[in-house]
Scaffold this active site. Sequence first.
Site, PDB file in Angstrom:
ATOM      1  N   ARG A 187      25.215   0.881 -10.394  1.00 16.62           N
ATOM      2  CA  ARG A 187      26.164   1.977 -10.150  1.00 16.62           C
ATOM      3  C   ARG A 187      25.898   3.025 -11.213  1.00 16.62           C
ATOM      4  NH1 ARG A 187      32.558   2.111  -8.838  1.00 16.62           N
ATOM      5  NH2 ARG A 187      31.608   1.562  -6.841  1.00 16.62           N
ATOM      6  N   HIS A 237      26.927   5.793  -1.169  1.00 16.95           N
ATOM      7  CA  HIS A 237      27.661   4.546  -1.425  1.00 16.95           C
ATOM      8  C   HIS A 237      27.466   3.624  -0.217  1.00 16.95           C
ATOM      9  CE1 HIS A 237      30.286   1.814  -3.257  1.00 16.95           C
ATOM     10  NE2 HIS A 237      31.425   2.487  -3.278  1.00 16.95           N
ATOM     11  N   ASP A 261      38.750  10.118   1.018  1.00 14.58           N
ATOM     12  CA  ASP A 261      38.392   9.631  -0.325  1.00 14.58           C
ATOM     13  C   ASP A 261      38.925  10.673  -1.312  1.00 14.58           C
ATOM     14  OD1 ASP A 261      37.217   8.373  -2.526  1.00 14.58           O
ATOM     15  OD2 ASP A 261      35.176   9.060  -2.072  1.00 14.58           O
ATOM     16  N   CYS A 277      38.216   4.276   0.970  1.00 18.42           N
ATOM     17  CA  CYS A 277      37.372   3.369   0.177  1.00 18.42           C
ATOM     18  C   CYS A 277      38.098   2.842  -1.051  1.00 18.42           C
ATOM     19  CB  CYS A 277      36.090   4.074  -0.237  1.00 18.42           C
ATOM     20  SG  CYS A 277      36.374   5.581  -1.166  1.00 18.42           S
ATOM     21  N   ARG A 321      34.239  -5.594   1.660  1.00 14.99           N
ATOM     22  CA  ARG A 321      33.173  -5.326   0.681  1.00 14.99           C
ATOM     23  C   ARG A 321      32.495  -6.646   0.305  1.00 14.99           C
ATOM     24  NH1 ARG A 321      33.373  -0.864  -2.582  1.00 14.99           N
ATOM     25  NH2 ARG A 321      31.307  -1.608  -3.178  1.00 14.99           N
TER      26      ARG A 321
HETATM   27  N1   CP Z   1      35.431   1.622  -3.351  1.00 15.49           N
HETATM   28  C1   CP Z   1      34.826   1.266  -4.504  1.00 15.49           C
HETATM   29  O1   CP Z   1      33.607   1.291  -4.648  1.00 15.49           O
HETATM   30  O2   CP Z   1      35.683   0.845  -5.470  1.00 15.49           O
HETATM   31  P1   CP Z   1      35.349   0.564  -7.001  1.00 15.49           P
HETATM   32  O3   CP Z   1      35.066   1.913  -7.642  1.00 15.49           O
HETATM   33  O4   CP Z   1      36.594  -0.066  -7.541  1.00 15.49           O
HETATM   34  O5   CP Z   1      34.168  -0.323  -7.096  1.00 15.49           O
HETATM   35  N1  NVA Z   2      33.818   9.162  -4.347  1.00 15.21           N
HETATM   36  C1  NVA Z   2      34.383   8.220  -5.271  1.00 15.21           C
HETATM   37  C2  NVA Z   2      34.281   6.842  -4.716  1.00 15.21           C
HETATM   38  C3  NVA Z   2      34.793   5.757  -5.602  1.00 15.21           C
HETATM   39  C4  NVA Z   2      34.617   4.402  -5.009  1.00 15.21           C
HETATM   40  C5  NVA Z   2      33.673   8.325  -6.613  1.00 15.21           C
HETATM   41  O1  NVA Z   2      32.445   8.474  -6.617  1.00 15.21           O
HETATM   42  O2  NVA Z   2      34.340   8.282  -7.636  1.00 15.21           O
END
Ligand code: CP
Ligand code: NVA
Length: 303
Positions: free
Chosen positions: A102, A129, A219, A260, A288
């Site tokens: 990530r 994502h 989101d 999400c 997930r």
């Molecule tokens: N939706 C999602 O990826 O959540 P987190 O940021 O908690 O991993």
């Molecule tokens: N768009 C958001 C999604 C988090 C799961 C971010 O990147 O922070």
Amino acid sequence: MKHLLKLQDLTQKEILEILNMADQLKFEKKNGIAHPLLAGKTLGMIFQKASTRTRVSFEVGMYELGGYALFLSSADLQIGRGEPVQDTARVLSRYLDGVMIRTFSQKEAEDLADYGSIPVINGLTDYAHPCQVLADLMTIREIKHSFAGRRLCFIGDGNNVANSLIVGAIKMGMEVSVACPEGYRPDAGVMKWAAQNGSFTCTADVLEAAEGADVLYTDVWSSMGQEKEAAAKRKAFEGIYQINDRVMEAAGSDAMVLHCLPAHREEEITEKILEAHAAEIFEEAENRLHAQKAVMVKLMGEN
Ligand code: CP
Ligand code: NVA
């Protein structure tokens, strides 16, 4: 399929195989049937950003598959002190069977895959994502039973989740509409691809986009790493780009709602709508786990 970096790289058939395996693994878990398909395997999980769902679901998922997951905060890795990802990739490839990352730049995830020799899973970049959207597609199929011809409407920031959602939904034969302010549209390449490969529209008009939708999705207005832009974004989105009663009415009475998470109540979604659709939204969060277990088995399993 060697990596999961973005959904553009997967065929519809590969996505369906992942969803089918995810359904099977979910069934087995619910029925207490063990499935140690990755016994003895290790997954490294590099996090340059915060996470609740991704971190816990990958770690638990690996455990349930009989393997072991290592949480690697970039603050504690040499990556955080400037060791290039190209070197990190070659080192980790000698210890691990797979790595999830990530991070901010999509290129960093791609470099990890190019320089390493083990499968790389994108656990969120600024661009995409894919793990989230595989779980979203699993949830849509679970609740609506089909994809073809169904209408999905995304309301909000044209961000990483929107980019992956557009690609995933179009690949499954859904009609996709996006409502977002000018200047905050999804990636231009993604929109062009979507228009060429299916039914896709992008408008500033929320009610027009929501009309007749089977699935409404939103989101946060500002993603991780966009803290400096948050005030300007709030101005562009506030009071308009939100899933609320009016949007639900435009969509129709049996529209489902996905998010999400994490959610900002009264910003991109009202508390009322979030709570009314909590069953769908938290099933999505649960999925997930199942979807990512399927991805790991596909990438790191014996066949
Ligand atoms: N939706 C999602 O990826 O959540 P987190 O940021 O908690 O991993
Ligand atoms: N768009 C958001 C999604 C988090 C799961 C971010 O990147 O922070």
